[in-house]
Design a protein around this motif. Sequence first.
Motif, PDB file in Angstrom:
ATOM      1  N   ASN A 149      37.956  42.697  31.960  1.00  0.00           N
ATOM      2  CA  ASN A 149      37.792  42.967  30.535  1.00  0.00           C
ATOM      3  C   ASN A 149      38.728  44.081  30.086  1.00  0.00           C
ATOM      4  O   ASN A 149      39.329  44.017  29.005  1.00  0.00           O
ATOM      5  N   ILE A 165      34.377  41.971  36.861  1.00  0.00           N
ATOM      6  CA  ILE A 165      34.272  41.470  35.476  1.00  0.00           C
ATOM      7  C   ILE A 165      34.657  42.563  34.494  1.00  0.00           C
ATOM      8  O   ILE A 165      35.384  42.320  33.518  1.00  0.00           O
ATOM      9  N   SER A 189      42.584  36.583  32.479  1.00  0.00           N
ATOM     10  CA  SER A 189      41.366  37.408  32.433  1.00  0.00           C
ATOM     11  C   SER A 189      40.136  36.567  32.121  1.00  0.00           C
ATOM     12  O   SER A 189      39.087  36.702  32.781  1.00  0.00           O
ATOM     13  N   ARG A 247      37.137  35.812  34.682  1.00  0.00           N
ATOM     14  CA  ARG A 247      35.799  36.299  34.316  1.00  0.00           C
ATOM     15  C   ARG A 247      34.766  35.167  34.353  1.00  0.00           C
ATOM     16  O   ARG A 247      33.602  35.373  34.740  1.00  0.00           O
TER      17      ARG A 247
END
Length: 325
Positions: A88, A84, A57, A61
């Motif tokens: 999250n 994004i 992640s 990101r």
Amino acid sequence: NLSVKKKIIIQCTVIFILLLGIATQSIVRIRNINRNLTIINDINIVKQRYAINFRGSVHDRAIRLGDFVLYTDTEKRAVTRQEINDLNVFYQESAVALDKISLEVGSTPDEQQRLADIKKSEAETLPLIQQVLDYEAQGLHDEAVAVLLDKARPAFNLWLDRINAYIDLEEEQNQIITDETRSQVAFFQVIVIVINSISIAIAVILSIIIIRSINPLSKVAKSLNSIAQGSGDLTAQLDVKTKDEIGVVATSFNTVISTLHRIMVTIKDSVSALNLSGQELVANTQEVQSQAGNIDANINDIRLQIKKQTERVSEVSNTMKSVDG
């Protein structure tokens, strides 16, 4: 001095105790191995998987945030911003799951420290991500690039390093537990080999003792067979070394053989005495017969003398008659 029954009971008891020891050790070792495998497969690997989700992640990101800054197309920016946000959400789901399992099974001090470092990096980086997004939304591209390069990129790198440190820690713990499990398996193998060797040795020793203790029975059978065939040695005695049932039988056999020997000696002496008496009786009979023959001869002599005497008397009588005439 133990009975055969007690010897067999002792042998079975010793072997049973050794087998019970093996079974007990097996249960203990298997439980430890199962516990270690549970820690590896159900705890550490699960924690490690959540941490890998963290890394994916954060890494994605960081890339998406750079793309967002570079893109000028509004539609692409919208898609990238949504990605994004989705990354999250994915991160937060893994974080909740990791916190739950850590709460349920506990964590080592090192795990707690590294997880705290990860959360610290998260708390430091998320505002920077939001700041870059806000600058771009406000049209402050240069400010967004400056934050991305000067603050966000180092924060992302530190965040990833801390996540990798947590993953490495779980890997190290798995390796330690694996080595411990292998050591337990190897030690258990040694224990099984030693106990089995001892069991075999004890079984062999006790079997030899039991075989030796019942060995006189074969000698008893052989001696009885010889006696039954008339060729037994009644002076032979069994060597009695035990006081168990076999020893009692052997002792009794020796007593019986001794008694038979005395009886046979007595019978032999009696037969010898009878033979001697018979010989004396035969000699006496022969002597009586000889004396009887002598008596007959004497009687015949007496008869002959009487006859002669009678003849003489007749002659004398005739002579006297002649004289008188």
